[in-house]
Design an enzyme around this catalytic site. Sequence first.
Site, PDB file in Angstrom:
ATOM      1  N   SER A 276      42.088  41.513  37.501  1.00  0.00           N
ATOM      2  CA  SER A 276      42.187  42.902  37.930  1.00  0.00           C
ATOM      3  C   SER A 276      41.813  43.048  39.403  1.00  0.00           C
ATOM      4  O   SER A 276      40.863  42.420  39.883  1.00  0.00           O
ATOM      5  CB  SER A 276      41.266  43.784  37.075  1.00  0.00           C
ATOM      6  OG  SER A 276      41.247  45.105  37.566  1.00  0.00           O
TER       7      SER A 276
ATOM      8  N   PRO B   4      41.177  39.386  28.169  1.00  0.00           N
ATOM      9  CA  PRO B   4      40.286  40.066  29.117  1.00  0.00           C
ATOM     10  C   PRO B   4      40.904  40.095  30.508  1.00  0.00           C
ATOM     11  O   PRO B   4      41.330  39.060  31.034  1.00  0.00           O
ATOM     12  CB  PRO B   4      39.019  39.210  29.077  1.00  0.00           C
ATOM     13  CG  PRO B   4      39.017  38.607  27.714  1.00  0.00           C
ATOM     14  CD  PRO B   4      40.466  38.354  27.387  1.00  0.00           C
ATOM     15  N   CYS B   5      40.970  41.292  31.088  1.00  0.00           N
ATOM     16  CA  CYS B   5      41.704  41.453  32.348  1.00  0.00           C
ATOM     17  C   CYS B   5      40.837  41.257  33.586  1.00  0.00           C
ATOM     18  O   CYS B   5      41.358  41.171  34.697  1.00  0.00           O
ATOM     19  CB  CYS B   5      42.342  42.838  32.395  1.00  0.00           C
ATOM     20  SG  CYS B   5      41.141  44.206  32.406  1.00  0.00           S
ATOM     21  N   GLN B   6      39.514  41.191  33.415  1.00  0.00           N
ATOM     22  CA  GLN B   6      38.624  41.137  34.578  1.00  0.00           C
ATOM     23  C   GLN B   6      38.922  39.981  35.539  1.00  0.00           C
ATOM     24  O   GLN B   6      38.790  40.149  36.753  1.00  0.00           O
ATOM     25  CB  GLN B   6      37.167  41.081  34.121  1.00  0.00           C
ATOM     26  CG  GLN B   6      36.672  42.340  33.429  1.00  0.00           C
ATOM     27  CD  GLN B   6      36.911  42.288  31.930  1.00  0.00           C
ATOM     28  OE1 GLN B   6      37.712  41.500  31.449  1.00  0.00           O
ATOM     29  NE2 GLN B   6      36.189  43.125  31.181  1.00  0.00           N
TER      30      GLN B   6
END
Length: 260
Positions: free
Chosen positions: A76, A71-73
């Site tokens: 990001s 998960p990049c959140q």
Amino acid sequence: MNHGSLFTGLGGFDLAAQWMGWNNVFQCEIDSFCQKVLKYHFPNTKLHHDIKETDFSQYKGAIDVVSGGLPCQPFSVAGKRKGSSDDRYLWDEMLRAICQIFPRYIVVENVRGLVSGQQGMVFERMLTDLETIGYQTQSFIIPAASVGSVHKRERIWIVAHADSDRSRGLRNKNKKTRTPKGDELLAKQCAIPNWDNFPTQSPVCCGDDGISDRLDGITFPKWRNESIKGYGNAVVPQIPYRIFSAINDYENSQNNNHKN
């Protein structure tokens, strides 16, 4: 080669593995819409729903390559960049899965912000963790534009190789010859069917979003919203295809050396 994916999303890694002629053994994805897509396109692949609740030791010694787009959140620039303090920071879970499976190769993808997030400490920890459990690592920043995409989309890619021969030869009987040749395969990838009629009807979800048809032309169907979100989180499959091709070529060269 046997492949398994974590944080599978819409299956970009798995599509690249399929292009290679590899076996997609398992997937792990918690999003319900992505699960529908995966079940449709990969009906013979085992689908696990929650990485936190899955025991991957059943695959120990049976998987050559494990891939995953964390998960990049947490990293990001479009978010708050909480890093390891974000609830969606799941590297520890991915590391646990890797330890249970111990594949020969690992391919990890994330946004470029992972490199600079928390002064680079999280990125360094990931590399150190992999090296501590017996892997050699190398990282690359590769943009989608490098494989002909019209947008830049820079991503960090970590490729790790088990620093031993302990798992070599366990599954030689399952190896497949890659066909067709790479250039021919890439040409086929660029041939998008029904492009003239885009957007086409989803083969997975119908266009009925549950809202009165009197509002048609005003509302956005739910499946289309979910598709856009899924595409936004997906890898560009031509990039892992190139990485997988390099792994395949290396494996073939090593096998030839052992025969000689």
